[in-house]
Write a protein that holds these residues in place. Structure first.
Motif: not given
Length: 146
Positions: A48, A76, A78, A87, A91, A127, A129
């Motif tokens: 990850t 974050r 994208n 994602y 993520c 994560d 995000i």
């Protein structure tokens, strides 16, 4: 005789103008303007952890830390032009980013800085995000207030 001389001069001037046009076009191609918008040129994921190579598209960078914040934000959100992350399944729980000022620096392997964005605890539940408050930003190994 006079007409031939005038034709010769006109021909020389036209050739000179053509050479100038060709050279200036070549110069413009060689010195294309930089967008100053960072772009990811390479991405690999190991478990990850997202490993990125980013070209900043800037000759001069006044503040590495601000650039790092911008790049993490782009990850974050994208919002890179060349690469879109997936994602939807998983993520990233960590970012490792190598940054180059320009594409030429990338091709010449002249790295500008390294960015790391990782959580305080090694907890894969966090994560980038959904839990950005759990992450710390590092630029060249130095902690950055984010």
């Amino acid at each position: 005789m006079k007409k031939q001389r005038i034709k010769g001069i006109v021909l020389v001037v036209v050739c000179f103008i053509c050479v100038l046009c060709i050279c200036s076009g070549f110069y413009r191609v060689q010195s294309k303007e930089l967008s100053e918008i960072p772009d990811a040129v390479n991405s690999t994921r190991f478990n990850t952890t997202e490993h990125l190579t980013v070209v900043a598209n800037q000759e001069e960078i006044a503040d590495k830390k601000e650039l790092a914040k911008q790049i993490v934000k782009m990850c974050r959100e994208n919002s890179f032009q060349s690469i879109k992350f997936s994602y939807d399944m998983v993520c990233p729980t960590e970012l490792q980013i190598n940054v180059y000022k320009t594409e030429k620096d990338f091709n010449d392997n002249r790295q500008f800085c390294e960015i790391a964005y990782s959580s305080e605890a090694e907890n894969e539940e966090y994560d980038i995000i959904h839990n950005p408050e759990k992450f710390i930003l590092y630029v060249d190994g130095e902690k950055v207030v984010y």
